[in-house]
Design a protein around this motif. Structure first.
Motif, PDB file in Angstrom:
ATOM      1  N   ILE A  77       0.805  -1.216   0.000  1.00  0.00           N
ATOM      2  CA  ILE A  77       0.000   0.000   0.000  1.00  0.00           C
ATOM      3  C   ILE A  77       0.837   1.264   0.000  1.00  0.00           C
ATOM      4  N   ARG A  78       2.132   1.117  -0.209  1.00  0.00           N
ATOM      5  CA  ARG A  78       2.933   2.326  -0.241  1.00  0.00           C
ATOM      6  C   ARG A  78       2.829   3.045  -1.576  1.00  0.00           C
ATOM      7  N   PRO A  83      -3.714   4.356  -0.369  1.00  0.00           N
ATOM      8  CA  PRO A  83      -4.254   4.964   0.844  1.00  0.00           C
ATOM      9  C   PRO A  83      -5.636   5.561   0.614  1.00  0.00           C
ATOM     10  N   ILE A  86      -8.091   2.673   0.439  1.00  0.00           N
ATOM     11  CA  ILE A  86      -8.370   2.055   1.730  1.00  0.00           C
ATOM     12  C   ILE A  86      -9.306   2.929   2.550  1.00  0.00           C
ATOM     13  N   THR A 100     -14.132  -3.093   8.984  1.00  0.00           N
ATOM     14  CA  THR A 100     -13.078  -3.465   8.034  1.00  0.00           C
ATOM     15  C   THR A 100     -11.920  -4.172   8.721  1.00  0.00           C
ATOM     16  N   MET A 101     -11.593  -5.323   8.237  1.00  0.00           N
ATOM     17  CA  MET A 101     -10.416  -6.004   8.747  1.00  0.00           C
ATOM     18  C   MET A 101      -9.349  -5.939   7.671  1.00  0.00           C
ATOM     19  N   LEU A 102      -8.253  -5.269   7.987  1.00  0.00           N
ATOM     20  CA  LEU A 102      -7.224  -5.018   6.973  1.00  0.00           C
ATOM     21  C   LEU A 102      -6.072  -6.016   7.024  1.00  0.00           C
ATOM     22  N   THR A 104      -2.387  -6.791   4.738  1.00  0.00           N
ATOM     23  CA  THR A 104      -1.562  -6.508   3.572  1.00  0.00           C
ATOM     24  C   THR A 104      -0.746  -7.746   3.246  1.00  0.00           C
ATOM     25  N   VAL A 105      -0.660  -8.005   1.962  1.00  0.00           N
ATOM     26  CA  VAL A 105       0.021  -9.210   1.499  1.00  0.00           C
ATOM     27  C   VAL A 105       1.165  -8.848   0.586  1.00  0.00           C
ATOM     28  N   TRP A 106       2.354  -9.044   1.042  1.00  0.00           N
ATOM     29  CA  TRP A 106       3.562  -8.886   0.210  1.00  0.00           C
ATOM     30  C   TRP A 106       4.726  -9.302   1.073  1.00  0.00           C
ATOM     31  N   GLY A 107       5.874  -9.425   0.441  1.00  0.00           N
ATOM     32  CA  GLY A 107       7.026  -9.869   1.214  1.00  0.00           C
ATOM     33  C   GLY A 107       6.777 -11.247   1.802  1.00  0.00           C
ATOM     34  N   ASP A 108       6.997 -11.367   3.094  1.00  0.00           N
ATOM     35  CA  ASP A 108       6.921 -12.685   3.701  1.00  0.00           C
ATOM     36  C   ASP A 108       5.501 -13.118   4.076  1.00  0.00           C
ATOM     37  N   VAL A 109       4.538 -12.260   3.857  1.00  0.00           N
ATOM     38  CA  VAL A 109       3.158 -12.658   4.127  1.00  0.00           C
ATOM     39  C   VAL A 109       2.519 -13.090   2.817  1.00  0.00           C
ATOM     40  N   VAL A 119     -10.921 -16.878   6.776  1.00  0.00           N
ATOM     41  CA  VAL A 119     -11.987 -17.872   6.885  1.00  0.00           C
ATOM     42  C   VAL A 119     -12.358 -18.077   8.348  1.00  0.00           C
ATOM     43  N   SER A 121     -11.972 -16.060  10.707  1.00  0.00           N
ATOM     44  CA  SER A 121     -12.571 -14.846  11.262  1.00  0.00           C
ATOM     45  C   SER A 121     -14.032 -14.717  10.857  1.00  0.00           C
TER      46      SER A 121
ATOM     47  N   LEU B  57     -13.310 -18.568  15.018  1.00  0.00           N
ATOM     48  CA  LEU B  57     -12.764 -17.581  15.959  1.00  0.00           C
ATOM     49  C   LEU B  57     -13.838 -16.755  16.644  1.00  0.00           C
ATOM     50  N   ILE B  77      -5.388   9.431   6.350  1.00  0.00           N
ATOM     51  CA  ILE B  77      -4.224   8.640   5.991  1.00  0.00           C
ATOM     52  C   ILE B  77      -3.657   8.998   4.633  1.00  0.00           C
ATOM     53  N   PRO B  83       0.531   5.464   5.380  1.00  0.00           N
ATOM     54  CA  PRO B  83       0.448   4.139   4.765  1.00  0.00           C
ATOM     55  C   PRO B  83       1.543   3.211   5.265  1.00  0.00           C
ATOM     56  N   ASP B  87       0.686  -0.231   7.313  1.00  0.00           N
ATOM     57  CA  ASP B  87       1.192  -1.495   6.810  1.00  0.00           C
ATOM     58  C   ASP B  87       2.057  -2.186   7.856  1.00  0.00           C
ATOM     59  N   ARG B  91       1.099  -5.643  10.036  1.00  0.00           N
ATOM     60  CA  ARG B  91       1.933  -6.830   9.875  1.00  0.00           C
ATOM     61  C   ARG B  91       2.523  -7.257  11.208  1.00  0.00           C
ATOM     62  N   ARG B  99      -5.420  -9.661  14.800  1.00  0.00           N
ATOM     63  CA  ARG B  99      -5.943  -9.142  13.535  1.00  0.00           C
ATOM     64  C   ARG B  99      -6.224  -7.654  13.701  1.00  0.00           C
ATOM     65  N   THR B 100      -6.251  -6.949  12.588  1.00  0.00           N
ATOM     66  CA  THR B 100      -6.362  -5.489  12.629  1.00  0.00           C
ATOM     67  C   THR B 100      -7.705  -5.000  12.127  1.00  0.00           C
ATOM     68  N   MET B 101      -8.370  -4.226  12.941  1.00  0.00           N
ATOM     69  CA  MET B 101      -9.614  -3.615  12.487  1.00  0.00           C
ATOM     70  C   MET B 101      -9.342  -2.141  12.265  1.00  0.00           C
ATOM     71  N   LEU B 102      -9.461  -1.710  11.029  1.00  0.00           N
ATOM     72  CA  LEU B 102      -9.086  -0.338  10.685  1.00  0.00           C
ATOM     73  C   LEU B 102     -10.269   0.625  10.655  1.00  0.00           C
TER      74      LEU B 102
END
Lengths: 342, 342
Positions: A77-78, A83, A86, A100-102, A104-109, A119, A121, B57, B77, B83, B87, B91, B99-102
């Motif tokens: 999201i950079r 932004p 979102i 909203t449950m956020l 981010t998926v990248w790198g090691d996730v 699922v 949740s 959960l 934001i 951002p 992020d 993480r 888990r994150t609720m935004l």
DNA sequence: CAGAGTTTTGCAGGCGCATGCAATATGACG
DNA sequence: CGTCATATTGCATGCGCCTGCAAAACTCTG
């Protein structure tokens, strides 16, 4: 989660006792559309007010089998485009009664970490934006019963996922026309992350139209959807034996990086080289850049995405829907006005 | 939330049946540290695998009284500083099992909408960053039993809230020294949103140090923490009878706006006027700006914030903790090298 | 005022999982 | 092999709220 210290959080039972009604009455008083008389409701509300009661959504979720939570899965999201997305999505969801449950998926996730988590949740729905394996994640969640809408992503690899995105192909075609009409002839493309559909579609439209009009793509580079990627790609393009006279970039941040890349080499934009972006982020309008770009109608994208998702959640239907939002070129000062007519 | 179509989601009961054990055994198999034999656990896991079972959960939250969710409350934001923060925080929380609720708070969404929502959601903890009434919201959530940590905010108005922030005052002082040491004498400040502590602290340090060194603040403007705000403020400063020779801005995005504002008037940065920011966002290092700024150690901020929060959640303790992270000036090219020595 | 129709209400039984407690199984030891 | 400590198990109950159903309370007619 529990009350700090000894005091237990007040429950519907406490309210019921104080109001002299049953627990069901309390529940119904807090459920829009439920069958309660005005008097009972106001008695309940008064008691609730006095006790500071507020329904426990966790318990409600368990009982109703709906969590009222939507998962928002984003990539990196950079990129300044996100932004805004979102923020707007989460607000729009909130106004429809969803939290909203956020993630981010990248790198090691990876997608494989996120899927199970969502699922478990029990999210009612998921919006997936800008990640590599969006289709696979979407299919997983879809099978688990969630409503899924891909945001600004294609769904070629999946047969069941809905999506909302803009007319990427058409956008690419417009840019080709725009540049060609100004007499530019050596058009280049700076791609985003290769396996992502948005860049592929934009390129397909761009190159397709160039070809239709009897020309061909002069050069092509990869910009990685980042500032630095655009910067570096520009420098490579500039050092070609015959450099391009114009560059279409997969998104704005790449285009802005490209402009700075060209300038670092002493080239002037647009005099020496024209640059066009895609997205129309806020940065694109800043004085140093004044970037001509393809505007995505963010409001429409978001409205459609949330609308589609909420409708699927409420109805329980999962028929696939695809919505393409039109785009338009915003003309600023990063493209020469007219090379031919001079 | 329920399985799509007719098939009901598999529950612990289904797994128990298949594995030939009780429901409790299944529960324990999925609870780290619970009392189960190796054989039972592996039998359960095998059955779970076969059925695609995964604990619900929502039900777990209700039973354990812990949701495993942390609320993240942000202001606007669209400031590019956030951002990265969102992020990284989400993480880091995920890696700690939360888990994150935004939620974003600005415009028509107020603290009074968000508070109840978070309380009802039974979040275990909340991180509050950059919103106007952070203290009030924090107190509300604190009273409701959640762990609360303010991110990059002071807690003057609250006696119980913990916070993690950087040395804003010290940062302001360093900038004063930095500019004064270079022979600059007419120092100005462009503030952020007035009622926010970060800008107040930075200003206090800046002005305090200037005064200590026998000078005084030459001019002051408000920049609203936005690009446009900085742009406009710069133009106002430049049109003063005696314009400043250097400007310290409450954050980087304001500073960048200010640079463009000065340039739009034909002034050169740093030759005609020096500019210093605060945050060290990615943009600050881009070639057109090369902004000298005060770097916040984001990693430390985030690590401390999440660490503090998780510790409070796990222990149940709510003793107030304050952590100040040091800052350092990053020198680039937006400040003259040395006016005196020439 | 009786009777039919409509609205409100409370009861009871879930939702899926965690956990204290008592019962059972296992292992150690003499 | 008996005894006692320890490790595992299952039972039963609870987390806080929703909701189908049947009973109770109203409303309206004739």
């Amino acid at each position: 989660m529990s009350e700090h210290g000894a005091t237990r959080a007040t429950t519907a039972q406490d309210v019921a006792d104080l109001a002299g009604v049953s627990i069901s009455a309390v529940s119904r008083a807090f459920t829009p559309g439920a069958s309660v008389s005005k008097q009972t409701r106001s008695r309940v509300m008064e008691a609730a007010e006095k006790l500071g009661y507020t329904p426990n959504l966790v318990a409600r979720s368990l009982a109703t089998q709906r969590s009222g939570i939507v998962g928002l899965v984003m990539g990196d999201i950079r990129n300044p485009y996100y932004p805004e997305v979102i923020d707007a999505l989460s607000r729009r969801l909130a106004s429809s009664g969803f939290r909203t449950m956020l993630t981010t998926v990248w790198g090691d996730v990876t997608v494989d970490d996120v899927g199970p988590s969502l699922v478990q949740s029990k999210v009612d729905g998921v919006i997936i934006a800008s990640i590599a394996e969006a289709d696979r994640l979407g299919d997983t969640l879809f099978k688990a019963g969630a409503a899924v809408v891909l945001f600004n992503r294609s769904t070629l690899a999946s047969e069941s996922l809905s999506s909302v995105r803009c007319e990427n192909v058409e956008g690419g075609r417009s840019v080709a026309n725009f540049l060609l009409d100004r007499g530019l002839t050596r058009l280049a493309y700076i791609a985003g992350v290769e396996h992502i559909y948005t860049t592929q579609e934009r390129e397909a439209g761009f190159v397709g139209r160039i070809t239709e009009r009897g020309h061909q793509l002069h050069a092509r580079e990869t910009g990685d959807y980042t500032y630095q990627g655009g910067f570096d790609a520009a420098q490579r393009l500039a050092s070609l034996d015959v450099p391009p006279d114009s560059v279409f970039c997969a998104n704005d941040i790449t285009a802005i990086g490209a402009i700075d890349g060209f300038r670092a080499l002493g080239l002037r934009v647009p005099d020496d080289i024209s640059v066009v972006g895609f997205d129309d982020i806020e940065l694109a309008s800043w004085p140093p850049y004044r970037l001509t770009t393809v505007r995505q109608d963010k409001t429409a994208l978001i409205e459609n995405t949330v609308g589609m998702l909420v409708q699927q959640i409420r109805s329980g239907e999962r028929t696939r829907q695809i919505k393409l939002v039109p785009v338009a070129i915003v003309e600023r000062n990063s493209v020469v006005s007219n090379r031919v007519a001079g």
